[in-house]
Enzyme design. Structure first.
Site, PDB file in Angstrom:
ATOM      1  N   ASP A  41      -6.271   1.999  -3.239  1.00  0.00           N
ATOM      2  CA  ASP A  41      -7.463   1.671  -2.463  1.00  0.00           C
ATOM      3  C   ASP A  41      -7.883   2.828  -1.550  1.00  0.00           C
ATOM      4  O   ASP A  41      -8.957   2.785  -0.943  1.00  0.00           O
ATOM      5  CB  ASP A  41      -7.297   0.369  -1.672  1.00  0.00           C
ATOM      6  CG  ASP A  41      -6.248   0.434  -0.579  1.00  0.00           C
ATOM      7  OD1 ASP A  41      -5.480   1.419  -0.532  1.00  0.00           O
ATOM      8  OD2 ASP A  41      -6.188  -0.510   0.237  1.00  0.00           O
TER       9      ASP A  41
ATOM     10  N   SER B  18       0.824  -1.203   0.000  1.00  0.00           N
ATOM     11  CA  SER B  18       0.000   0.000   0.000  1.00  0.00           C
ATOM     12  C   SER B  18       0.862   1.258   0.000  1.00  0.00           C
ATOM     13  O   SER B  18       1.612   1.497  -0.931  1.00  0.00           O
ATOM     14  CB  SER B  18      -0.955  -0.035   1.195  1.00  0.00           C
ATOM     15  OG  SER B  18      -1.877   1.014   1.141  1.00  0.00           O
TER      16      SER B  18
ATOM     17  N   LYS C  83     -12.362  -0.977   0.787  1.00  0.00           N
ATOM     18  CA  LYS C  83     -12.143   0.396   0.339  1.00  0.00           C
ATOM     19  C   LYS C  83     -11.639   0.388  -1.099  1.00  0.00           C
ATOM     20  O   LYS C  83     -10.893  -0.490  -1.511  1.00  0.00           O
ATOM     21  CB  LYS C  83     -11.169   1.117   1.271  1.00  0.00           C
ATOM     22  CG  LYS C  83      -9.820   0.459   1.472  1.00  0.00           C
ATOM     23  CD  LYS C  83      -9.026   1.224   2.519  1.00  0.00           C
ATOM     24  CE  LYS C  83      -7.691   0.568   2.816  1.00  0.00           C
ATOM     25  NZ  LYS C  83      -7.808  -0.744   3.464  1.00  0.00           N
TER      26      LYS C  83
END
Length: 606
Positions: free
Chosen positions: A318, A155, A430
């Site tokens: 995301d 991420s 998400k």
């Protein structure tokens, strides 16, 4: 353990690594430490294994069992295969699993290693043929009814990190007890099979398919075209607002460009941050939440092109962030996750009323996490829809959304303050891509009415009541001290007595929820209805003037965090008085409950 036994154990671990590891780089890293007799570093790398949790694996890319590397990925893949054979064998046999990856170093290789392990066992693998946003994997799991989905990503972590994220067959991140079962299966399958290293087996293999084009087309149809009202697209083209967009050196741009083309929106990508770059060369922390430090190039691009709106995804796309230039003052405002959630909640409620008038609001839900703004709850009371909060993390939000849908409700929006947004129930996680799409539609609507989004935010607060938040944290590097602080709160004026208020009860506490012990005096039996975990600290206090504050520990960092919000009635218009009250209360709570000087707590800088 005696020194002799400790030395023998370390020697055995070193020999095991040298025998098992076939990656020359990490093999040489361990050999170098052996030649230097650096037993301390060897022990750190080999005695402690990176644990598999509900977020899967995430850690630094380096040699050793405590880091992310080829051998650890093979062990993880072999264990995960064993877990799925044990608990999801029918789905695994029928539809296999989905695997995706981001643009970090090693991501593609580790996705291929995982695919190799499953193909060797005779199972179908849908391996994305290129880097994809994380939400695409969650979407694909449900689309193909697979046993699971894996995405190799860290991420918005620093460039030296990588991760291994796992979705359950329902398209939601795994929760307990799956994490413990997977961890146990990994420990039972540590010996790397020779075949697990040979990714050449994937080439032209009939068990391997690339779902990228199909998923992209299905995403555009089901998540965008089927959900965005045609009149909204017409409005987008009429207003013709220019948006600056940063992918933060991640994987978002290609998908975002297709999405905005579909809904009639123009974006101006920040050139240096448009394409994947594992070095994240223009940002120290590739996270829109970092604010100005991560958006500097976006501001420059916006100024150059005369744009007043900046859109941002984190590297795996995301999460979604947003900034706006005040047309009167020329100053940029970076909106918090709670502020974006407020705007999005209002917008998606209006969209639902227009698009699905046949679904009454008493059959509609919105969801947020316990540490996020309670604005959706306030809206729900005023508008007649339903609201529920969950524990922090979209794994809890996603599972709750599916549970509500099973009971016949429609979930139209979910969010958490860490800029995570779920704008439909096709993807129960998400999704920064669909959030961006909806937000551009909202922006065009607002600008088309000669407002800015900051004006619309004020208007929403004027309608439902001002919601002011203040979130921060203290560093605390001693776990015993953290436990001491929270146990003192639970035994504040004698055994099993919580605080009754602050500043000599100037502000009184009306309810307490302790999700470490399971106590909640807002419930008839004083028992919490949200999941309880004795391994983490989390207490929420509600005060008589509308302040909510949650005190909790971080699962990954040495921090005591606090999330506060002052919820005012619509009649209260004086923002400066509310801000002063919030500051007074949070300062007092931190001083009285944490005693930071006594315990040597280090406040968040800036």
């Amino acid at each position: 353990m005696s020194t002799c036994n400790s030395e023998e154990l370390l020697k055995a671990k070193v020999n095991e690594w040298l025998l098992w590891d076939k990656n020359q780089d990490t093999l040489d890293e361990i050999k170098k430490l052996v030649s230097e007799n650096d037993t301390s570093e060897l022990a750190k790398k080999l005695h402690h294994r990176l644990a598999f949790g509900t977020a899967g694996l995430r850690g630094k890319m380096a040699a050793g069992y405590s880091c992310m590397n080829d051998l650890v990925i093979i062990q993880t893949g072999q264990g995960f295969l064993n877990y799925l054979q044990r608990y999801k064998n029918d789905l695994l046999t029928k539809n296999g699993l989905v695997i995706g990856y981001d643009g970090r170093y090693n991501s593609k290789r580790w996705a291929e290693i995982t695919a190799t392990i499953f193909v060797n066992a005779g199972y179908k693998v849908r391996l994305f043929g290129g880097m994809v946003p994380t939400p695409f994997v969650a979407f694909a799991v449900r689309r193909y009814e697979c046993a699971s989905g894996v995405v190799v990503t860290a991420s918005h972590n620093p460039k030296d990190d990588n991760g291994y994220k796992v979705y359950d067959s329902n398209g939601v991140q795994i929760i307990k007890p799956a994490d413990k079962r997977i961890q146990q299966a990994i420990l039972e399958n540590l010996t790397p099979l020779e075949s697990s290293w040979n990714t050449d087996i994937l080439e032209n293999n009939p068990l391997v398919t690339d779902p990228l084009d199909d998923v992209m087309q299905a995403y555009l149809q089901e998540i965008i075209v089927d959900i965005v009202h045609p009149d909204v697209i017409v409005k987008n083209k009429t207003v013709d607002l220019k948006f600056v967009y940063t992918a933060m050196h991640g994987v978002g741009y290609k998908a975002v460009q297709k999405v905005v083309d579909t809904i009639g929106v123009q974006i101006l990508p920040v050139p240096a941050q448009r394409d994947p770059d594992p070095e994240f060369s223009t940002v120290q922390f590739p996270n829109p939440e970092e604010g100005k430090s991560s958006l500097n190039l976006s501001f420059q691009c916006a100024e150059k092109h005369g744009s007043t709106v900046i859109l941002a995804n984190d590297p795996d796309a995301d999460r979604f962030g947003f900034a706006e230039k005040n047309q009167k003052t020329g100053e940029w405002k970076i909106f918090s996750g709670n502020e974006i959630g407020t705007l999005m909640g209002w917008w998606l409620l209006q969209c639902h009323k227009r698009t699905h008038p046949e679904i009454p609001l008493n059959k509609v839900y919105m969801i947020s996490s316990t540490v996020s703004s309670m604005i959706l709850q306030t809206m729900a009371k005023a508008e007649g829809f339903n609201f529920v909060d969950t524990l922090t993390g979209f794994k809890w939000i996603g599972h709750k959304a599916l549970e509500l849908e099973k009971d016949g409700y429609t979930v139209i929006f979910c969010f958490e303050e860490a800029i995570g947004f779920m704008c439909n129930s096709k993807i129960v996680d998400k999704d920064g891509i669909s959030a961006l799409a909806q937000f551009t539609c909202l922006a065009n609507f607002v600008y088309g009415n000669n407002q800015q989004l900051s004006d619309k935010l004020d208007e929403i607060y004027n309608t439902y009541g001002l919601h002011l938040t203040w979130n921060s944290y203290y560093f605390c590097y001693q776990p015993a001290t953290i436990n001491e602080i929270f146990e003192r709160i639970r035994n504040y004026r004698g055994a099993k007595t919580y605080p009754t208020g602050i500043l000599n009860d100037k502000y009184k506490i009306v309810s307490i929820r302790d999700l470490t012990t399971g106590y909640d005096n807002s419930q008839p039996d004083n028992k919490a209805i949200l999941p309880v975990s004795s391994s983490s600290q989390m207490i929420t206090f509600v005060f008589d003037n509308g302040l909510h504050i949650t005190l909790r520990t971080s699962g990954t960092e040495p921090k005591i965090k606090y999330y506060s919000e002052l919820c005012m009635t619509p009649e209260v218009k004086n923002r400066s008085v509310a801000e002063a009250t919030l500051k007074e209360m949070v300062t007092a709570i931190c001083e009285e409950f944490f005693e930071p000087e006594k315990h040597g707590l280090i406040p968040q800088s800036g």
